[in-house]
Design an enzyme around this catalytic site. Structure first.
Site, short mmCIF file in Angstrom:
data_model
loop_
_atom_site.label_atom_id
_atom_site.label_comp_id
_atom_site.label_asym_id
_atom_site.label_seq_id
_atom_site.Cartn_x
_atom_site.Cartn_y
_atom_site.Cartn_z
N THR A 116 0.82 -1.22 0.00
CA THR A 116 0.00 0.00 0.00
C THR A 116 0.85 1.27 0.00
O THR A 116 0.33 2.35 -0.26
CB THR A 116 -0.89 0.04 1.26
OG1 THR A 116 -0.02 0.12 2.42
CG2 THR A 116 -1.75 -1.20 1.38
N ASP A 134 17.48 2.62 -2.00
CA ASP A 134 16.90 2.48 -0.67
C ASP A 134 17.88 3.02 0.37
O ASP A 134 18.95 2.45 0.60
CB ASP A 134 16.60 1.00 -0.38
CG ASP A 134 15.80 0.83 0.90
OD1 ASP A 134 16.28 1.29 1.96
OD2 ASP A 134 14.70 0.27 0.85
N ASP A 148 18.73 0.55 3.33
CA ASP A 148 19.59 -0.56 2.90
C ASP A 148 21.01 -0.09 2.59
O ASP A 148 21.98 -0.76 2.92
CB ASP A 148 18.99 -1.24 1.66
CG ASP A 148 17.81 -2.14 2.00
OD1 ASP A 148 17.62 -2.43 3.20
OD2 ASP A 148 17.08 -2.53 1.08
C1 PRP Z 1 11.92 4.88 3.76
C2 PRP Z 1 12.48 6.25 4.10
C3 PRP Z 1 11.27 6.97 4.62
C4 PRP Z 1 10.16 6.40 3.81
C5 PRP Z 1 9.80 7.41 2.78
O1 PRP Z 1 11.80 4.10 4.88
O2 PRP Z 1 13.53 6.22 4.99
O3 PRP Z 1 11.05 6.75 6.01
O4 PRP Z 1 10.66 5.21 3.20
O5 PRP Z 1 8.73 6.99 2.06
P1 PRP Z 1 7.33 7.72 2.08
O6 PRP Z 1 7.59 9.18 1.92
O7 PRP Z 1 6.64 7.11 0.90
O8 PRP Z 1 6.64 7.40 3.37
P2 PRP Z 1 11.36 2.55 4.82
O9 PRP Z 1 9.90 2.43 4.97
O10 PRP Z 1 11.96 1.93 3.60
O11 PRP Z 1 11.99 1.95 6.13
P3 PRP Z 1 13.51 1.79 6.57
O12 PRP Z 1 14.06 3.18 6.76
O13 PRP Z 1 13.38 1.05 7.84
O14 PRP Z 1 14.25 1.03 5.51
N1 URA Z 2 12.59 5.12 0.56
C1 URA Z 2 13.86 5.01 0.10
O1 URA Z 2 14.76 4.61 0.84
N2 URA Z 2 14.11 5.37 -1.17
C2 URA Z 2 13.17 5.83 -2.00
O2 URA Z 2 13.47 6.15 -3.16
C3 URA Z 2 11.85 5.92 -1.50
C4 URA Z 2 11.59 5.58 -0.22
#
Ligand code: PRP
Ligand code: URA
Length: 208
Positions: free
Chosen positions: A107, A199, A202
């Site tokens: 989602t 990411d 990651d």
């Molecule tokens: C990533 C990033 C933000 C989010 C942004 O986190 O660090 O928190 O996605 O996306 P949005 O603007 O669509 O909400 P992620 O959910 O991948 O988690 P992580 O940092 O634990 O890898």
């Molecule tokens: N979160 C990430 O880490 N990278 C993107 O491009 C979008 C969301």
């Protein structure tokens, strides 16, 4: 859009390009996130309130200044973690309040999994730290949490935003300043910023 600040500082643009590079390994990536966070926070805190204080130097007395407001650094886990340490060194009096959110892969909505904020607010200004503003869901959810908590002023400090994220955050919270190093072209079909950097979690933690 007067609350959206896209830096054009040469140091920030230089470091951002290194950060985006797919050849940049996690150790260097973390170093760049840390450095970019310091530079972006420097710009984001230019309007913090000051209080005059008396200072005695070895040569005499003068008037100085101290920060008036209590600052909260609010990293969104995980990727926001890498932005904390450098900024915290610049403002050691700040409090750090972690918010745990991850995006549901299907989602793209944020799912909250960590929040230990006390009942009453302990800071006046909050800097939300997250390198990526993609759909904006995570930043909007965190701002909702902080406003409910009672934070008086909130700023979002990120590294790369998508136009979609800027739109979502400014529409939901027009009073929040947004500081980023770049606004990229678009989100792809799985919610990643293009060209972006991939990411951010990651790439910092070597989990990709
Ligand atoms: C990533 C990033 C933000 C989010 C942004 O986190 O660090 O928190 O996605 O996306 P949005 O603007 O669509 O909400 P992620 O959910 O991948 O988690 P992580 O940092 O634990 O890898
Ligand atoms: N979160 C990430 O880490 N990278 C993107 O491009 C979008 C969301």
């Amino acid at each position: 859009m007067e609350r959206v600040h896209v830096s054009n500082h040469p140091l920030i643009l230089h470091k951002l390009s290194l950060l985006r590079d797919e050849k940049t390994k996690p150790k260097k990536f973390r170093e760049l996130v840390r450095e970019l966070a310091i530079l972006l926070a420097y710009e984001a805190t230019a309007d913090l309130a000051l209080e005059p204080v008396d200072v005695v130097t070895p040569m005499g007395e003068t008037q100085g200044y101290t920060l008036k407001e209590k600052i909260g650094l609010v990293p969104i886990l995980r990727a926001g973690l890498g932005m904390v340490e450098g900024i915290w060194e610049m403002m050691p009096g700040a409090e750090v309040w972690h918010i745990g959110l991850y995006r549901d892969e299907r989602t793209l909505r944020p799912v909250e999994y960590y929040n230990k904020l006390p009942v009453d607010p302990t800071v006046q200004v909050c800097l939300i730290l997250d390198p990526m503003l993609a759909t904006g869901g995570s930043a909007v959810a965190t701002t909702n949490i902080l406003k409910k908590w009672g934070a008086q002023r909130i700023k979002f400090v990120g590294i790369i935003a998508a136009p979609e994220g800027i739109k979502a955050l400014t529409e939901a919270h027009p009073d929040v300043d947004i500081h980023v190093a770049a606004v990229d072209d678009h989100l792809n079909e799985i919610g990643y910023i293009v060209p972006g950097l991939g990411d951010a979690g990651d790439r910092q933690f070597g989990t990709g």
